[in-house]
Scaffold this motif. Structure first.
Motif, PDB file in Angstrom:
ATOM      1  N   VAL A 120       6.484  -6.167 -16.863  1.00 20.84           N
ATOM      2  CA  VAL A 120       6.372  -5.157 -15.805  1.00 20.84           C
ATOM      3  C   VAL A 120       7.764  -4.605 -15.508  1.00 20.84           C
ATOM      4  N   ASN A 121       7.771  -3.382 -15.036  1.00 15.60           N
ATOM      5  CA  ASN A 121       9.012  -2.743 -14.627  1.00 15.60           C
ATOM      6  C   ASN A 121       9.202  -2.897 -13.127  1.00 15.60           C
ATOM      7  N   ALA A 122      10.460  -2.863 -12.700  1.00 18.44           N
ATOM      8  CA  ALA A 122      10.759  -2.980 -11.272  1.00 18.44           C
ATOM      9  C   ALA A 122      10.041  -1.873 -10.506  1.00 18.44           C
ATOM     10  N   GLY A 123       9.358  -2.243  -9.417  1.00 15.97           N
ATOM     11  CA  GLY A 123       8.618  -1.291  -8.603  1.00 15.97           C
ATOM     12  C   GLY A 123       7.174  -1.110  -9.003  1.00 15.97           C
ATOM     13  N   GLN A 124       6.749  -1.728 -10.099  1.00 14.83           N
ATOM     14  CA  GLN A 124       5.363  -1.591 -10.546  1.00 14.83           C
ATOM     15  C   GLN A 124       4.447  -2.467  -9.693  1.00 14.83           C
ATOM     16  N   PRO A 125       3.300  -1.931  -9.187  1.00 17.46           N
ATOM     17  CA  PRO A 125       2.374  -2.753  -8.391  1.00 17.46           C
ATOM     18  C   PRO A 125       1.803  -3.898  -9.226  1.00 17.46           C
ATOM     19  N   ILE A 126       1.743  -5.085  -8.626  1.00 18.38           N
ATOM     20  CA  ILE A 126       1.171  -6.225  -9.337  1.00 18.38           C
ATOM     21  C   ILE A 126       0.038  -6.896  -8.546  1.00 18.38           C
ATOM     22  N   PHE A 127       0.088  -6.839  -7.203  1.00 18.47           N
ATOM     23  CA  PHE A 127      -0.983  -7.408  -6.371  1.00 18.47           C
ATOM     24  C   PHE A 127      -1.301  -6.450  -5.227  1.00 18.47           C
ATOM     25  N   LYS A 128      -2.564  -6.544  -4.743  1.00 16.03           N
ATOM     26  CA  LYS A 128      -2.979  -5.750  -3.576  1.00 16.03           C
ATOM     27  C   LYS A 128      -3.753  -6.658  -2.631  1.00 16.03           C
ATOM     28  N   ILE A 129      -3.243  -6.758  -1.386  1.00 16.32           N
ATOM     29  CA  ILE A 129      -3.920  -7.525  -0.336  1.00 16.32           C
ATOM     30  C   ILE A 129      -4.760  -6.564   0.491  1.00 16.32           C
ATOM     31  N   ASN A 130      -5.925  -7.006   0.969  1.00 17.36           N
ATOM     32  CA  ASN A 130      -6.800  -6.180   1.801  1.00 17.36           C
ATOM     33  C   ASN A 130      -6.005  -5.614   2.977  1.00 17.36           C
ATOM     34  N   ASP A 131      -5.930  -4.272   3.055  1.00 16.31           N
ATOM     35  CA  ASP A 131      -5.054  -3.637   4.037  1.00 16.31           C
ATOM     36  C   ASP A 131      -5.773  -3.144   5.288  1.00 16.31           C
ATOM     37  N   GLN A 132      -7.091  -3.343   5.398  1.00  9.63           N
ATOM     38  CA  GLN A 132      -7.831  -2.795   6.539  1.00  9.63           C
ATOM     39  C   GLN A 132      -7.322  -3.314   7.895  1.00  9.63           C
ATOM     40  N   PRO A 133      -7.078  -4.630   8.061  1.00  9.96           N
ATOM     41  CA  PRO A 133      -6.556  -5.070   9.362  1.00  9.96           C
ATOM     42  C   PRO A 133      -5.198  -4.461   9.687  1.00  9.96           C
ATOM     43  N   TYR A 134      -4.377  -4.242   8.683  1.00 15.06           N
ATOM     44  CA  TYR A 134      -3.027  -3.723   8.915  1.00 15.06           C
ATOM     45  C   TYR A 134      -3.050  -2.208   9.134  1.00 15.06           C
ATOM     46  N   ARG A 135      -4.025  -1.539   8.519  1.00 14.83           N
ATOM     47  CA  ARG A 135      -4.164  -0.101   8.784  1.00 14.83           C
ATOM     48  C   ARG A 135      -4.665   0.114  10.221  1.00 14.83           C
ATOM     49  N   ALA A 136      -5.567  -0.749  10.668  1.00 14.07           N
ATOM     50  CA  ALA A 136      -6.048  -0.662  12.047  1.00 14.07           C
ATOM     51  C   ALA A 136      -4.920  -0.955  13.033  1.00 14.07           C
ATOM     52  N   ALA A 137      -4.065  -1.930  12.686  1.00 14.10           N
ATOM     53  CA  ALA A 137      -2.937  -2.249  13.571  1.00 14.10           C
ATOM     54  C   ALA A 137      -1.976  -1.073  13.652  1.00 14.10           C
TER      55      ALA A 137
END
Length: 378
Positions: free
Chosen positions: A78-95
């Protein structure tokens, strides 16, 4: 008369019998000998080593949540800055939305206090109301302004946490094992990292020298400080686990600041290029160091005999007698021993057939033109 007759016959027979001959000593054994000469020689020593990437980064989550997506596979580059994981963002978008709403409410409160100030200012000027009310309105304005700053900070925090839900590669490199799979709950307090990311364009190879070896190592090269000596060190070779030699040479660029109290050894680091990615973090091997020996003597291993942890040679003395001479070995080059003490240039030693020799044995030396010691390499 008969007795005299028989006595004469016996005397005659004895005088005619052959006389015993004296035993003849065997000739001295003919053995090859050669003179010792001095010269310059290079020897090699090998030390177990461990290999690490120039950068090894533990990838950990900075917020808690369910792991929604894994964008890469184990072992992928992978290159620097490339996405590797995604956590569920709904609680943080609501916050974040809640923080923005609170900021807007604080901004409205500030506008309201400003209106109050605008209303009271002319009234105080005309002495319709006391200035205490105006001062109270201005204090409320300052509080509302501070509340906006706090609301903005909360918005920034919410934005940062939302950004943490997308985990990107901090450096370019290879992905290690994926400890957590899609759907797993992750948190910053987890004992294990999500994965290990290794930048192996260049690798660091760590090995250790004992105190004696380190002293000898330092004495080989000029320089007043270790930093000066590091600049003078020759390149080193890396032997892989199958004893094959790695294609590129490395350079020693670091010496640890202290010896390990438990092992009595000090750690050194050599760096190697790894453009093709043949080496990975966790590999093992051996570092091969070259040591220069100037004006040293060499004796064939076959010309030595070991007894009670000591090494001896049979040197030729006066009247072709041999003497059993102990020698001090400082290294080995091929099938030859490097000698520190016990011999000097010009001494002649027996090259073979020494198994049955004893101190003071006389031999018939066969001079050989073979050079026993190191030949100066110019």
């Amino acid at each position: 008369m008969k007795s005299i007759y028989f006595a004469l016959i016996a005397l005659s027979l004895y005088s005619c019998s052959p006389k015993p001959q004296a035993a003849v000593a065997p000739p001295p054994p003919a053995l090859p000998v050669a003179a010792i000469v001095s010269g310059n020689e290079t020897t090699y020593q090998e030390y177990p080593a461990s290999i690490e990437g120039s950068v090894n980064v533990e990838v950990r989550p900075q917020v808690s949540g369910a792991l929604d997506k894994v964008f890469v596979d184990e072992g992928a580059f992978v290159n620097a800055g490339q996405p590797i994981f995604k956590i569920n963002d709904q609680p943080y978008r609501a916050a974040l939305n809640n923080a923005l709403a609170n900021q807007h409410a604080m901004e409205a409160a500030l506008a309201n206090t400003q209106l109050e100030i605008d209303k009271l200012t002319p009234l105080v000027a005309n002495k319709v109301v006391s200035d205490y009310q105006l001062k109270t309105a201005k204090a409320a304005y300052d509080v509302a302004k501070a509340n906006i700053e706090q609301a903005k900070a909360n918005v920034s925090t919410a934005q940062i946490n939302l950004g943490y839900t997308l985990i990107k590669a901090p450096v370019s490199g290879y992905i290690g094992r994926l400890i957590k799979k899609q759907g797993s709950l992750v948190a910053p307090t987890d004992a294990d990292a999500l994965t290990l990311l290794s930048d192996v364009h260049d690798v660091h190879v760590y090995f250790s020298l004992g105190e004696k070896d380190f002293v000898s190592f330092k004495e080989q090269y000029p320089g007043e400080t270790l930093k000066d000596k590091l600049k003078q060190l020759p390149e080193v070779a890396l032997l892989l686990a199958d004893d094959s030699q790695y294609g590129s040479s490395g350079k020693i660029d670091m010496i640890d600041g202290q010896f390990d109290k438990n092992t009595g050894a000090i750690t050194l680091r050599a760096s190697f290029p790894n453009a093709q990615g043949l080496l990975r973090s966790g590999n093992t091997g051996k570092i091969r160091l070259s040591l220069q020996h100037k004006n040293t003597l060499m004796v064939p291993e076959s010309a030595t005999i070991e007894m009670q942890d000591k090494v001896f040679v049979f040197a030729l003395a006066d009247s072709n007698k041999v003497r059993k001479q102990p020698i001090t070995i400082i290294g080995k080059s091929g099938t030859n021993y490097l000698v520190k003490d016990g011999l000097k240039a010009g001494d002649e030693v027996v090259l073979s057939g020494i198994d049955h020799l004893q101190e003071g044995t006389v031999i018939s030396p066969i001079k050989t033109s073979d050079k026993v010691a190191a030949i100066a390499k110019n």
